[in-house]
Design a protein around this motif. Structure first.
Motif, PDB file in Angstrom:
ATOM      1  N   LEU A   1      -1.276  -3.660   5.648  1.00  0.00           N
ATOM      2  CA  LEU A   1      -1.984  -4.755   6.376  1.00  0.00           C
ATOM      3  C   LEU A   1      -1.473  -4.678   7.589  1.00  0.00           C
ATOM      4  CD1 LEU A   1      -4.653  -6.569   6.663  1.00  0.00           C
ATOM      5  CD2 LEU A   1      -3.153  -8.317   5.633  1.00  0.00           C
ATOM      6  N   TRP A   2      -2.218  -4.433   8.576  1.00  0.00           N
ATOM      7  CA  TRP A   2      -1.519  -4.428  10.138  1.00  0.00           C
ATOM      8  C   TRP A   2      -2.368  -5.327  10.957  1.00  0.00           C
ATOM      9  CZ3 TRP A   2       2.623  -0.857  10.358  1.00  0.00           C
ATOM     10  CH2 TRP A   2       2.380   0.237   9.597  1.00  0.00           C
ATOM     11  N   ASN A   3      -1.519  -5.940  11.977  1.00  0.00           N
ATOM     12  CA  ASN A   3      -2.344  -6.422  12.943  1.00  0.00           C
ATOM     13  C   ASN A   3      -2.230  -5.191  14.040  1.00  0.00           C
ATOM     14  OD1 ASN A   3      -3.256  -7.424  15.284  1.00  0.00           O
ATOM     15  ND2 ASN A   3      -2.352  -9.522  14.916  1.00  0.00           N
ATOM     16  N   PRO A   4      -3.531  -4.323  14.393  1.00  0.00           N
ATOM     17  CA  PRO A   4      -2.970  -3.341  15.261  1.00  0.00           C
ATOM     18  C   PRO A   4      -2.976  -3.759  16.497  1.00  0.00           C
ATOM     19  CG  PRO A   4      -5.546  -3.615  14.336  1.00  0.00           C
ATOM     20  CD  PRO A   4      -4.653  -4.491  13.623  1.00  0.00           C
ATOM     21  N   HIS A   5      -3.482  -4.730  16.984  1.00  0.00           N
ATOM     22  CA  HIS A   5      -3.609  -5.201  18.459  1.00  0.00           C
ATOM     23  C   HIS A   5      -2.025  -5.624  18.764  1.00  0.00           C
ATOM     24  CE1 HIS A   5      -7.694  -4.893  17.926  1.00  0.00           C
ATOM     25  NE2 HIS A   5      -7.601  -5.723  17.009  1.00  0.00           N
ATOM     26  N   ARG A   6      -1.251  -5.907  17.841  1.00  0.00           N
ATOM     27  CA  ARG A   6       0.133  -6.471  18.293  1.00  0.00           C
ATOM     28  C   ARG A   6       1.227  -5.308  17.598  1.00  0.00           C
ATOM     29  NH1 ARG A   6       0.207 -12.257  16.164  1.00  0.00           N
ATOM     30  NH2 ARG A   6       2.507 -12.177  16.320  1.00  0.00           N
ATOM     31  N   GLY A   7       0.605  -4.729  16.890  1.00  0.00           N
ATOM     32  CA  GLY A   7       1.347  -3.517  16.320  1.00  0.00           C
ATOM     33  C   GLY A   7       2.157  -3.602  15.193  1.00  0.00           C
ATOM     34  N   ILE A   8       2.032  -4.740  14.354  1.00  0.00           N
ATOM     35  CA  ILE A   8       3.072  -5.339  13.279  1.00  0.00           C
ATOM     36  C   ILE A   8       2.417  -5.041  12.075  1.00  0.00           C
ATOM     37  CG2 ILE A   8       4.435  -6.793  14.988  1.00  0.00           C
ATOM     38  CD1 ILE A   8       2.690  -8.921  13.624  1.00  0.00           C
ATOM     39  N   LEU A   9       3.404  -4.843  11.122  1.00  0.00           N
ATOM     40  CA  LEU A   9       2.999  -4.760   9.695  1.00  0.00           C
ATOM     41  C   LEU A   9       3.071  -5.921   9.190  1.00  0.00           C
ATOM     42  CD1 LEU A   9       2.636  -2.979   7.137  1.00  0.00           C
ATOM     43  CD2 LEU A   9       4.983  -2.908   6.933  1.00  0.00           C
ATOM     44  N   ILE A  10       1.928  -6.363   8.446  1.00  0.00           N
ATOM     45  CA  ILE A  10       1.821  -7.788   7.968  1.00  0.00           C
ATOM     46  C   ILE A  10       2.281  -7.814   6.343  1.00  0.00           C
ATOM     47  CG2 ILE A  10       0.216  -9.774   7.406  1.00  0.00           C
ATOM     48  CD1 ILE A  10      -1.292  -8.826   9.629  1.00  0.00           C
ATOM     49  N   LYS A  11       1.683  -6.938   5.737  1.00  0.00           N
ATOM     50  CA  LYS A  11       1.878  -6.918   4.175  1.00  0.00           C
ATOM     51  C   LYS A  11       1.619  -5.585   3.644  1.00  0.00           C
ATOM     52  CE  LYS A  11       0.384 -10.153   0.749  1.00  0.00           C
ATOM     53  NZ  LYS A  11       1.820 -10.965   0.393  1.00  0.00           N
ATOM     54  N   THR A  12       2.400  -5.504   2.496  1.00  0.00           N
ATOM     55  CA  THR A  12       2.237  -4.099   1.822  1.00  0.00           C
ATOM     56  C   THR A  12       1.884  -4.455   0.463  1.00  0.00           C
ATOM     57  OG1 THR A  12       4.049  -3.099   3.173  1.00  0.00           O
ATOM     58  CG2 THR A  12       3.469  -2.145   1.165  1.00  0.00           C
ATOM     59  N   TYR A  13       0.775  -3.553  -0.035  1.00  0.00           N
ATOM     60  CA  TYR A  13       0.200  -3.981  -1.421  1.00  0.00           C
ATOM     61  C   TYR A  13       0.724  -2.502  -2.149  1.00  0.00           C
ATOM     62  CZ  TYR A  13      -2.586  -7.141   1.325  1.00  0.00           C
ATOM     63  OH  TYR A  13      -2.990  -8.417   2.080  1.00  0.00           O
ATOM     64  N   LYS A  14       1.216  -2.963  -3.177  1.00  0.00           N
ATOM     65  CA  LYS A  14       1.683  -1.774  -4.231  1.00  0.00           C
ATOM     66  C   LYS A  14       1.051  -1.928  -5.440  1.00  0.00           C
ATOM     67  CE  LYS A  14       5.925  -1.112  -1.875  1.00  0.00           C
ATOM     68  NZ  LYS A  14       7.474  -1.204  -1.762  1.00  0.00           N
ATOM     69  N   SER A  15       0.287  -1.126  -5.943  1.00  0.00           N
ATOM     70  CA  SER A  15       0.059  -1.180  -7.375  1.00  0.00           C
ATOM     71  C   SER A  15      -0.381   0.256  -7.613  1.00  0.00           C
ATOM     72  CB  SER A  15      -1.062  -2.288  -7.557  1.00  0.00           C
ATOM     73  OG  SER A  15      -0.979  -2.386  -9.112  1.00  0.00           O
ATOM     74  N   HIS A  16      -0.769   0.883  -6.847  1.00  0.00           N
ATOM     75  CA  HIS A  16      -1.454   2.202  -7.159  1.00  0.00           C
ATOM     76  C   HIS A  16      -0.445   3.152  -7.741  1.00  0.00           C
ATOM     77  CE1 HIS A  16      -5.728   2.485  -6.130  1.00  0.00           C
ATOM     78  NE2 HIS A  16      -5.360   1.548  -5.187  1.00  0.00           N
ATOM     79  N   GLY A  17      -0.756   3.921  -8.716  1.00  0.00           N
ATOM     80  CA  GLY A  17      -0.048   4.992  -9.456  1.00  0.00           C
ATOM     81  C   GLY A  17       0.034   6.383  -8.669  1.00  0.00           C
ATOM     82  N   ARG A  18      -0.884   6.500  -7.857  1.00  0.00           N
ATOM     83  CA  ARG A  18      -0.907   7.694  -7.154  1.00  0.00           C
ATOM     84  C   ARG A  18      -1.543   7.529  -5.585  1.00  0.00           C
ATOM     85  NH1 ARG A  18      -1.542  12.925 -10.406  1.00  0.00           N
ATOM     86  NH2 ARG A  18      -0.707  12.110 -12.298  1.00  0.00           N
ATOM     87  N   GLU A  19      -1.686   8.673  -4.986  1.00  0.00           N
ATOM     88  CA  GLU A  19      -2.022   8.282  -3.668  1.00  0.00           C
ATOM     89  C   GLU A  19      -3.093   7.592  -3.527  1.00  0.00           C
ATOM     90  OE1 GLU A  19      -2.579  11.057  -4.902  1.00  0.00           O
ATOM     91  OE2 GLU A  19      -4.485  11.814  -4.347  1.00  0.00           O
ATOM     92  N   VAL A  20      -3.222   6.610  -2.298  1.00  0.00           N
ATOM     93  CA  VAL A  20      -4.399   5.765  -2.154  1.00  0.00           C
ATOM     94  C   VAL A  20      -5.190   6.620  -1.190  1.00  0.00           C
ATOM     95  CG1 VAL A  20      -5.156   3.537  -1.691  1.00  0.00           C
ATOM     96  CG2 VAL A  20      -2.948   3.987  -2.441  1.00  0.00           C
ATOM     97  N   ARG A  21      -6.522   6.481  -1.392  1.00  0.00           N
ATOM     98  CA  ARG A  21      -7.301   7.706  -0.523  1.00  0.00           C
ATOM     99  C   ARG A  21      -8.261   6.785   0.297  1.00  0.00           C
ATOM    100  NH1 ARG A  21      -8.876  13.002  -4.074  1.00  0.00           N
ATOM    101  NH2 ARG A  21      -6.799  13.619  -4.285  1.00  0.00           N
ATOM    102  N   ASP A  22      -8.761   5.691  -0.137  1.00  0.00           N
ATOM    103  CA  ASP A  22      -9.530   4.995   0.577  1.00  0.00           C
ATOM    104  C   ASP A  22      -9.628   3.485   0.422  1.00  0.00           C
ATOM    105  OD1 ASP A  22     -11.512   4.394   2.701  1.00  0.00           O
ATOM    106  OD2 ASP A  22     -13.224   4.903   1.433  1.00  0.00           O
TER     107      ASP A  22
END
Lengths: 944, 300
Positions: B45-66
């Protein structure tokens, strides 16, 4: 997080999972204070300082298992076999060394191991070993003062190694260094090379044996040898295996997996070559070969398998790298050695200087230069080949010479020459210069005849050789024709004529199809053009040829050739398929030509057909794909189609939409089921069905009348009008049955089965019944159907009441009554027994039953019955034993009351029976399968 | 070329953090945040207007496509190679539900307007509708009329539109219970709907974007120039529906004029394949993601 004021602010690194760490610490503290000690053993957990549980086991995930994580038991590996101690007391068993040795060690001791024979024993190990063994044996034979095996040090090898022998022959003496022997260091270099070769050999071998022998090199190396080396004052002994890893001394991580050692080494050397060093992880080396293209940085779980999806499709750019990784080749050991040397040169320790010239540099021998005109195929320049060049013009046929002897000689000689080659002729010509007999060789008597014979013989031979060549191949693969073989080998068909052995045509490269006679007659310019330009079956020359023939025949007429000789190898279906292909191809070509002409008119170059109009077996599709569709693709696409689609009610609900199919039943596959079951019946049954159908027109009308509300749905479903469906529109029956026994959704096959058996039984029943009639018996009819009929009757009963009131429906009700009469009549016969029983109980009922069963009613009887009817409801309700049948009876009677007029018709027994049968058949058709099943059950019960 | 000036062609931020390819970058409903997902099995999760990363969500076992965010920004859903659809809580970062049932990788997910269902498009040739309201983990509906992998899905208020490799764009209308199949003849990689809802833009694997009229199924315009042959690359329309945006496999981003199909602008956004292009719902701002592991924010 919806608004900006909730925006996250981050300082420092977040502390993660505080509570977890806290609990862990607590646990660790508790463990330290000895709280855990009090717990039972299985509850105690091994933890580290952090309080995390320390796992142990095969990998890092195992828990305690087995007997202290072993597969053994308290008693050890296996319970010892029982020996009675009564008779033979277990004495002190003598242990020998062999008890503690493994198989291979025993083999070593026995001298069974593979080793160099003394002849090739370069360094004398085998000799040493041999002598040691010998000493041991002798020691066994005659025990000496010193017990045990003679120490190795005391036993010197008896024989000298071949290396030492060689050195001695070269002038080397014991006790001198090799260097001193000659100023030119040839011998030294030789020895060192030999040593190097040996050491590298040791390196490459990874089996434990080799390790053992390696240690032997150091320990039991012949004293003279080590001495030699020491004396030689050359560079110190090269450390063969410098310790490069971080493992403990003597620890070999690859002890039981030597192939990984190789892998690692190759990787290391590869890394050095490239010039960077990546840290090696175990995972990489484990999954390295498999996951050549896996995305960087991500592995997958241990339980998951790598599949296509895990390949890093995006990393398709640096092929070199993937290639290198995929191409796992073991590193060359010699390369390894040199590398070590060179790498040493790069970073010299302080105080040491790099050697200016290293003796260890390997010489490289370049492969010999191949001359440019070298052809990698050996050509036999035998006389036969040279001679087989056909004489283009045959010499004129001349009569043989008069002399019979000469004729024979000439013929024999010609045969011989043709077999052995021209060389022989020349030879014999030289030899027999003076011999008159061989004048024909020099143009004398019979020369012409000789030439002719020679030519003939040669011709014969070349034909023969060709034949044998053909024969050689054909018997092994009987079905292979030359054409198929050619196509298999990728050959182009040669111009084929038996008499000509001209092979130059084939070397020409281009080939042409044989021009048939018909071509010359029929080929018009345009067709020639088209056929030449378009070769739709280029891949398969034979097929192409056939196609051209076909094309010619189709459009140009011409001489019909019989196909049989051509396509005899093809099956009928294959031929048909091919013909279809040809049709399509020909059509395409015609179209293409037309197209071409049009385009030509507009003076534009086209490449319609040049664009790969290739036909394979699936030619019809292909032409669509390549030719036609390409032209029209812009017009045909996008193509819109519409289908019915049924959103689930919940989906509509979630989208807040009304369900378009609200309240409508799903377009059920149910509509099919019974029809199918009938359609797939055997023919005999079908015939029976149709017969019964013809007999029962009335019931059909009845059903259509009875179910006006169902018809709406029937329209909805839109079923194709089928013959069977038109006859047996059974949905109405379904709907009737549903309220009574809601078990409509039964297995389809069950239904099929039920329908078939019931029909069979019906036929059988009819037969039995008629037989019974002839014999004068009362055949009990199939009572079970009454159960199925009952609901209908009840329904009609309930409906008949309003009908009574409304005169408009009179006619209709009349119709129905007719049917119902039949139904009741059906019941009559079967009622016989029961009514008889009841008669015993109550004479009044019995008389009624009797009357019914007789099927003949006089007016007063009827009246009496009517009177019965009136008090009947009370009676039946009070009578607990009254079952369906009795109620059926009531129903029929109550109706009968209203149908006196129609009843008069059926007075004869015959009629009755006919109705009976009709009813049964109709019931078979109209009653649902459920009924039929029930009826069967009922029958069974009755039979029992 | 005055129109080109309005286009977001200036790089505002680079969002770095993903290891490996970023497979999708999506704005949230109001455009203030962005979610990206990629090969490293994380969603960020980003704030694209300030260019910072807010949070990372991890649970997927493989690549996340959408990934797709609900309109109220409280939940989001994701899908990927592990054949599951995850339903997440944004603030806690927990997985609320996992929907299993696809027999293959899941290519795309979308919420409906009311965020009550998730529709996922899978490699198993089906669209599946999952219920977020009830606790059922069974799909509400399985649409399996596609003949090949479904690559992309778009929802309107009343329709589900799916684009498939079988070359069709199928519209499932819930009001009338009809399925309309528009066969384009070329594998459909990505579909997106115009802001007025009248057109569907379909990115096909013959390096062509096709604009279809939704009511008639007519082909309105064809956009060419980019490369789209083997990767899942996105396409979208600007807010004013004036331009069509498409990512190319050579790292370029193309802007076409909607009407005359002219390339208005193209520029190098990434070094490698542009996997995803997402346009801000209100402003002229664009997100592009790439195989090179970066997400770039473009403004005008």
């Amino acid at each position: 997080m919806g608004s900006d004021e909730e925006d996250f602010v981050f300082h420092g690194t977040p502390i993660e999972r505080e509570e977890e760490i806290g609990s862990r610490k607590k646990k660790a503290v508790a463990g330290a204070s000895g709280n855990l000690r009090t717990l039972p053993a299985w509850k105690q957990e091994v933890t580290d300082e952090e309080g995390r549980r320390r796992f142990h086991g095969a990998f890092t995930g195992g828990y305690s298992a087995g007997y202290y994580n072993t597969v053994g038991s308290k008693e050890g590996w296996a319970p010892q076999s029982f020996t009675s101690s009564r008779k033979n007391r277990a004495g002190a068993r003598k242990q020998s060394i062999s008890d503690f040795l493994d198989e291979d060690e025993k083999a070593d001791m026995e001298g069974k191991s593979l080793s160099a024979s003394s002849q090739f024993d370069t360094f004398g190990f085998t000799a040493a070993e041999h002598s040691r063994k010998q000493a041991e044996k002798e020691q066994h034979e005659r025990p000496s003062a010193i017990p045990g095996p003679v120490p190795d040090e005391l036993v010197a090898p008896v024989s000298e190694s071949i290396g030492v022998k060689l050195l001695l022959k070269m002038g080397w003496r014991r006790g001198h260094s090799i260097k001193d022997v000659r100023a030119s260091s040839d011998a030294r270099r030789e020895a060192r090379k030999a040593f190097l070769a040996f050491s590298t050999d040791e390196n490459t071998k990874e089996t434990p044996d080799s390790l053992v022998s390696e240690t032997e090199v150091e320990t039991s190396l012949g004293p003279q040898f080590s001495e030699d080396i020491k004396l030689s004052e050359s560079t110190p002994v090269y450390v063969l295996n410098p310790k490069q890893d971080l493992h403990g001394l003597g620890y070999d991580p690859f002890k039981h997996a030597p192939e990984f050692r190789e892998k690692k080494r190759s990787r290391l050397s590869a890394n050095k070559e490239v010039g960077f060093r990546k840290p090696l992880s175990m995972k990489e080396s484990l999954f390295g070969p498999k996951s050549g293209k896996i995305a960087p940085g991500f592995g997958i779980g241990a339980l998951e398998e790598l599949d296509v999806e895990d390949e890093d499709v995006y990393a398709g750019y640096d092929f070199d790298q993937t290639y290198v990784i995929e191409d796992e080749q073991p590193a060359r050991p010699s390369n390894d050695n040199r590398l070590r040397l060179t790498s040493k040169e790069h970073d010299v320790l302080p105080g040491f200087g790099a050697a200016k010239n290293s003796d260890y540099s390997m010489e490289r021998f370049n492969p010999p230069n191949i001359p440019k005109d070298f052809v990698a195929r050996h050509k036999f320049s035998g006389p036969l080949e040279a001679e087989t060049k056909p004489t283009v013009s045959a010499p004129p046929d001349v009569p043989p010479p008069a002399d019979n002897n000469l004729k024979l000689l000439i013929e024999g000689f010609a045969t011989f020459v043709s077999r052995c080659g021209k060389l022989y002729e020349d030879l014999s010509r030289e030899k027999n210069q003076s011999n008159q007999l061989f004048d024909f060789l020099r143009g004398g008597n019979g020369h012409d005849y000789y030439r002719r014979r020679l030519w003939e013989e040669q011709q014969k031979r070349s034909d023969q050789s060709k034949l044998t060549l053909d024969v050689k191949q054909s018997p092994t693969v009987p079905k292979m024709t030359a054409e198929t073989r050619g196509s298999l080998l990728g050959e182009k068909p040669l111009q084929r004529s038996l008499k000509e052995t001209d092979t130059s045509a084939s070397s020409g490269g281009s080939f042409q199809f044989p021009t048939n006679l018909s071509d010359t007659f029929t080929k018009s310019a345009s067709s020639q053009e088209a056929a030449d330009a378009v070769k739709p079956f280029k891949d398969d020359p034979a097929k192409q040829e056939r196609f051209e023939q076909f094309f010619k025949e189709k459009y140009k007429g011409g001489l019909r050739t019989t196909d049989s000789n051509r396509v005899n190898s093809m099956s009928e279906s294959a031929r048909a398929q091919e013909r279809l292909d040809f049709e399509a191809a020909a059509e395409a070509i015609e179209k293409g030509k037309a197209y071409k002409e049009v385009r030509r008119a507009t003076e534009q170059p086209i490449d319609f057909l040049a664009g790969g109009l290739q036909f394979t077996s699936g030619g019809t599709e292909q032409i669509k794909d390549t030719g036609v569709v390409d032209m029209k693709s812009s017009k045909t696409y996008p193509k819109r189609e519409e289908f019915q689609w049924r959103p689930s009610p919940l989906l509509c609900k979630r989208f807040d939409l009304p369900d378009p199919f609200m309240g409508k039943l799903p377009p059920a596959p149910r509509a099919r089921n019974k029809m199918d079951s009938l359609i797939f019946l055997p023919d005999t049954v079908k015939a029976a069905c149709t017969r019964q159908v013809s007999e029962s027109q009335e019931p059909k009308t009845e059903t259509s009348i009875e179910e006006p509300e169902v018809e709406v749905e029937v329209e909805n479903v839109e079923r194709p009008v089928d013959l069977y469906k038109a006859i047996f529109s059974d949905d109405s029956e379904d709907d009737e049955d549903q309220p009574i026994n809601g078990k409509i959704q039964e297995g389809q096959e069950k239904k099929n089965e039920a329908a078939a058996t019931t029909l069979n039984r019906l036929i059988a029943g009819d037969f039995l019944e008629s037989l019974g009639k002839e014999l004068g018996f009362e055949v009990p009819s199939d009572v079970p159907y009454q159960e199925g009929i009952k609901p209908m009757e009840e329904e009609s009963k309930s409906r008949s009441k309003p009908e009574d009131s409304s005169d408009k429906r009179r006619d209709r009700s009349g119709l129905k009554e007719k049917v119902e009469e039949k139904r009741s009549s059906l019941i009559l016969g079967s009622e016989e027994e029961k009514s008889r029983k009841k008669r015993e109980k109550s004479p009044r009922k019995g008389s009624g039953g009797n009357n019914l069963s007789s099927g003949e009613f006089s007016g007063d009887e009827r009246r009496r019955k009517r009177s019965n009817k009136k008090d009947r409801p009370i009676d039946s309700e009070s009578d607990s034993s009254s079952d369906y049948h009795s109620r059926d009876k009531q129903g029929s009677r109550s109706r009968r009351k209203r149908r006196e007029s129609s009843r008069e018709k059926r007075s004869s027994h015959k009629k009755h029976s006919k109705h009976h049968r009709t009813k049964k058949s109709s019931s078979s058709r109209y009653s649902s399968d459920e009924e039929q099943k029930e009826s069967r059950r009922e029958k069974k019960r009755r039979r029992d | 070329m005055s129109a080109a000036a309005e286009l977001p062609t200036k790089e505002a931020h680079i969002l770095k953090g993903h290891e490996g390819a970023v497979l999708a970058a999506r704005f949230n409903g109001d455009g203030n945040y962005a979610l990206t997902c990629g090969k490293d099995r994380t969603i960020r999760l980003w704030n694209p207007h300030r260019g910072i990363l807010i949070k990372t969500y991890k649970s997927h076992g493989r690549e996340v496509r959408d990934v797709h965010v609900t309109s109220d920004n409280a939940k989001f859903c994701s899908c990927g190679g592990d054949r599951q659809v995850y339903y997440w809580d944004v603030s806690t970062g927990r997985v609320i539900r996992k929907f299993r049932g696809h027999d293959g990788e899941v290519n795309a997910v979308k919420f409906n307007d009311s965020s009550s269902v998730v529709v996922s498009a899978g490699f198993d040739r089906s669209l599946r509708v999952w219920d977020c309201r009830s606790h059922s983990v069974e799909p509400v509906q399985i649409i399996d009329t596609f003949l090949d992998t479904v690559m992309s899905v778009v929802l309107t208020k009343t329709e589900i539109i799916g684009g498939s490799v079988d070359g069709t764009v199928r519209t499932f209308d819930m009001r009338i219970g009809r399925e309309m199949s528009d066969n384009l003849g070329q594998p459909v990689n990505c579909i997106s709907i115009s802001n007025d809802g009248n057109c569907v833009l379909a990115g096909c694997l013959d390096s062509t974007l096709r604009l279809l009229d939704r009511t008639t199924g007519e082909l309105l315009q064809v956009y060419k120039g980019h490369i789209s042959k083997s990767f899942k690359t996105d396409c979208c329309l600007t807010n004013s529906d004036a331009h069509v945006i498409g990512g190319s496999e050579d790292g370029l981003v193309f802007f076409w004029d909607l009407v005359d199909a002219k390339v208005v602008s193209k520029f190098r956004a990434h070094d490698l394949v542009v996997t995803s292009v997402s346009y801000h719902p209100k402003e002229d701002c664009m997100l592009t993601s790439s195989v090179d592991g970066t997400v770039r924010v473009w403004k005008k």
